[in-house]
Scaffold this motif. Structure first.
Motif, PDB file in Angstrom:
ATOM      1  N   PHE A  71       1.745  -3.395 -23.115  1.00 39.27           N
ATOM      2  CA  PHE A  71       3.024  -4.103 -23.011  1.00 39.27           C
ATOM      3  C   PHE A  71       4.080  -3.434 -23.892  1.00 39.27           C
ATOM      4  O   PHE A  71       5.219  -3.222 -23.477  1.00 39.27           O
ATOM      5  CB  PHE A  71       2.862  -5.561 -23.443  1.00 39.27           C
ATOM      6  N   PHE A  72       3.683  -3.107 -25.118  1.00 46.27           N
ATOM      7  CA  PHE A  72       4.648  -2.503 -26.050  1.00 46.27           C
ATOM      8  C   PHE A  72       5.104  -1.132 -25.555  1.00 46.27           C
ATOM      9  O   PHE A  72       6.294  -0.817 -25.576  1.00 46.27           O
ATOM     10  CB  PHE A  72       4.020  -2.378 -27.440  1.00 46.27           C
ATOM     11  N   CYS A  73       4.148  -0.306 -25.116  1.00 44.02           N
ATOM     12  CA  CYS A  73       4.509   1.049 -24.671  1.00 44.02           C
ATOM     13  C   CYS A  73       5.342   1.033 -23.398  1.00 44.02           C
ATOM     14  O   CYS A  73       6.144   1.948 -23.169  1.00 44.02           O
ATOM     15  CB  CYS A  73       3.247   1.887 -24.454  1.00 44.02           C
ATOM     16  N   SER A  74       5.147   0.013 -22.546  1.00 52.61           N
ATOM     17  CA  SER A  74       5.921  -0.074 -21.301  1.00 52.61           C
ATOM     18  C   SER A  74       7.190  -0.895 -21.468  1.00 52.61           C
ATOM     19  O   SER A  74       7.904  -1.140 -20.496  1.00 52.61           O
ATOM     20  CB  SER A  74       5.056  -0.669 -20.187  1.00 52.61           C
ATOM     21  N   ALA A  75       7.450  -1.346 -22.694  1.00 55.07           N
ATOM     22  CA  ALA A  75       8.692  -2.080 -23.014  1.00 55.07           C
ATOM     23  C   ALA A  75       8.819  -3.363 -22.205  1.00 55.07           C
ATOM     24  O   ALA A  75       9.910  -3.712 -21.733  1.00 55.07           O
ATOM     25  CB  ALA A  75       9.900  -1.191 -22.807  1.00 55.07           C
ATOM     26  N   GLY A  76       7.745  -4.104 -22.023  1.00 55.91           N
ATOM     27  CA  GLY A  76       7.812  -5.372 -21.309  1.00 55.91           C
ATOM     28  C   GLY A  76       6.475  -6.075 -21.342  1.00 55.91           C
ATOM     29  O   GLY A  76       5.483  -5.542 -21.835  1.00 55.91           O
TER      30      GLY A  76
END
Length: 668
Positions: A352-357
């Motif tokens: 979630f953090f790496c994909s910004a959502g």
């Protein structure tokens, strides 16, 4: 008695001439300005020898002083009268003896003439002591033996006796005194010998001893000074730093030049090490903030596991109230399942953090949705701040911060330096991390330490290397540059016997002042062509908004991806191997985990379903058929329960792999 000189050869006033010799200025006991007649000799007023006949030496020459008891005999010349006269007038109008003053060499262009006879005196007593007093005999026609410490191109070197090629490192010819030395410093000292006009009769060059090299392996220059201390030679010739260690061993002449030691760094923007490229990816956020981000991801993952587990317990209670689990023994949770669930949750939150959502799942429990709402806002701010600065950091050269010594210290970089100035550097920079190789070969040895990875930057002396084509070509090959911020400034002079230091220094002074002979004029005769510009320019650090982001800039993300890809392949191979052997494997399962131990009844039901799915038959009317019918009824009831969950609970589904009831944690 002639007070102002005889007719036809009168005394003249040369006060203005002496007053113009500012390079010889000194202070009289009265505090007034005067001039030195000789190096370290008499300090006389500007009116010395002018206007009248007088015993000028008796008034100002230290050798003519009478002690308080009046017991010492003063030299005869002290009481002889003389004065300065005009040469043209005396030659034309009188027969008085006139002499040119030896205090002022011909090349000084100061032409002063004196006469004793015009004052009814004689010059014989003065001539008897003139050679001992006047600086032109400062060394008394001495022959000097000097050693050469090593080869430093083009300062000191020899040529191969056979090929005539310049030798960059000492070989067998170094110890052969029949092979002549050459170089900038040899040329300079030979000019000093010529200027002395016989005061230095001869200057012979030889090699340093091998024993001194064993005693001082870190510096051939210090080894050469050791020979001087041991009385093997009279002086040493070369660019010798005046250091505390060497001052304890011998005297030095006046400084020839002041050598600056500079920081040498990789050319900005060219060859940043891969570990620096990795740091650039993380540079937009501080280390503390990265730790906080990781901690929040772990915290969110653990909370998600807890919320999902609570939802499963609520579902179990509903199932018992519906009568689905009346005959099922009390279930126990399995630690390995919790570990797998925590890992899956951590990877999911990291994704979630790496994909910004965050993933939107309407089936997630309310606590999970509230958790993801807060986590999503944290991701929004963190990723926005990171991305805003990332491009600038990726194209920024990491050497920008080490253009100065202070920057190198702040970055914790190791600095390779010459061991001969170890004490001076450590005193000047106590917080610096230096590396001194005790078996080094002067500055080429420092460069070898750099190549060996013992340091990331170097401290290099300018005087020794500024004209060394071999060394500078190696600097070019490595794409290094000299910064413009000096680390240290150390005087360079010749080590010499203490009784010869002032005399040799006098001729060095005379050479520079009146003959335009200096170390720089000697360098001008040894031009060198360097392959590249080895000096730092601010243009090297300028970055453009349109600088390309290269594959090298993406080293860390690429390696990060391949590391996890390799790990995934290894785990998949392990899983397939376990399945092939008939073993249960948690590695290949989806994130729908079995949190309970199956009952025998459930295992029997699953076994029968598998036989049916494979085409097997069950006899109607048998006990096994009756149990199957009862289990099917329970299964229908179980499916009904799925529509009666709590608003705080998770949802249930069947794992397609073995048809067992599973709890699916939609909030993860």
């Amino acid at each position: 008695m002639a007070i102002d000189g005889k007719e036809g050869c009168p005394c003249t006033n040369n006060t203005g001439t002496l007053a113009s010799l500012s390079e010889r200025y000194c202070k009289l006991p009265t505090g007034d300005d005067g001039i030195y007649l000789t190096l370290g000799g008499s300090c006389v007023p500007f009116s010395y020898g002018s206007s009248r006949c007088a015993v000028h030496d008796l008034l100002y020459d230290p050798r003519c002083k009478v002690d308080a008891a009046g017991e010492n005999d003063i030299p005869a010349y002290c009481v002889k009268r003389f004065c300065y006269v005009d040469l043209a007038t005396c030659k034309r109008e009188s027969r008085e003896r006139v002499y040119r003053s030896s205090y002022f060499p011909f090349e000084s262009e100061v032409d002063l003439f004196y006469s004793y006879s015009t004052c009814n005196s004689t010059a014989d007593d003065w001539f008897a002591v003139e050679d001992d007093i006047v600086g032109s005999r400062a060394l008394g026609g001495i022959s000097i033996d000097a050693n050469i410490p090593t080869y430093t191109l083009p300062m000191l070197y020899k040529r191969d006796p056979s090929s005539g090629e310049i030798q960059s490192a000492p070989g067998s010819e170094y110890y052969d005194d029949n092979v002549p030395y050459d170089g900038v410093y040899l040329h300079y000292t030979k000019k000093i010998v010529e200027i002395s006009n016989g005061d230095i009769r001869n200057l012979t060059f030889t090699h340093r001893s091998k024993a001194s090299g064993d005693l001082h392996p870190s510096s051939s220059f210090t080894a050469a000074v050791q020979d001087l201390k041991d009385g093997l030679v009279d002086m040493a010739v070369g660019p010798f730093w005046i250091t505390g260690q060497r001052l304890k061993m011998t005297s030095f002449t006046v400084p020839i030049v002041y050598d600056q030691t500079f920081l040498v760094i990789p050319r900005p923007g060219t060859k940043d090490p891969l570990n620096d490229q990795m740091k650039k990816v993380l540079a937009p956020l501080s280390i503390g903030l990265w730790v906080l981000v990781l901690a929040i991801i772990v915290f969110a993952a653990l909370l998600s596991v807890w919320f999902s587990d609570r939802s499963e317990l609520t579902m179990n209670q509903n199932s018992r109230r519906m009568g689905l689990q009346r005959n099922t023994p009390k279930k126990r949770r399995r630690k390995i399942v919790y570990a797998r669930l925590a890992l899956d949750s951590f990877l999911e939150k990291g994704l979630f953090f790496c994909s910004a959502g965050v993933e939107q799942d309407e089936r997630a429990s309310l606590p999970n949705k509230l958790l993801l709402f807060g986590f999503g806002f944290f991701i929004l701010i963190s990723v926005s701040a990171y991305v805003a600065n990332l491009a600038a950091f990726l194209t920024l050269s990491t050497t920008d911060s080490v253009k100065t010594m202070a920057g190198a210290i702040a970055a914790g970089m190791t600095i390779c330096a010459h061991p001969a100035i170890k004490a001076e550097l450590e005193v000047a920079w106590p917080d610096a991390k230096f590396y001194f190789h005790e078996k080094g070969r002067e500055f080429p040895g420092v460069l070898e330490d750099y190549d060996a990875g013992r340091c990331r930057v170097m401290a290099i002396g300018y005087e020794d290397t500024s004209m060394d084509k071999v060394f500078l070509d190696k600097v070019c090959e490595r794409d290094l540059v000299y910064t413009n911020s000096p680390i240290a400034e150390i005087p360079i002079a010749f080590p010499i016997r203490s009784d010869l230091a002032s005399g040799f220094s006098f001729w060095m002074y005379q050479g520079e002042r009146y003959h335009k002979t200096s170390i720089q004029t000697a360098k001008d005769e040894y031009t060198q062509e360097i392959a590249c510009n080895v000096y730092f320019s601010e243009e090297d650090t300028e970055t453009s908004d349109y600088d390309e982001i290269t594959v090298r800039n993406f080293f860390l993300p690429i390696m990060f991806f391949f590391a996890f890809a390799v790990l995934a392949v290894i785990l998949q191979i392990v899983h397939l191997n376990n399945v092939k052997k008939g073993k249960r494997s948690l590695v290949g399962r989806r994130s729908t985990l079995d949190l309970v131990t199956d009952s025998p009844k459930q295992d029997s039901f699953v076994a029968r379903m598998k036989r049916r799915s494979s085409g097997g038959e069950i006899d109607t009317g048998s006990k096994e058929a009756e149990e199957e019918e009862k289990d099917c009824d329970d299964s229908e009831s179980y499916q009904k329960v799925r529509g009666t969950k709590s608003i705080m609970s998770g949802s249930l589904q069947l794992d397609d792999e073995n048809l067992r009831p599973r709890v699916r944690f939609d909030g993860l």
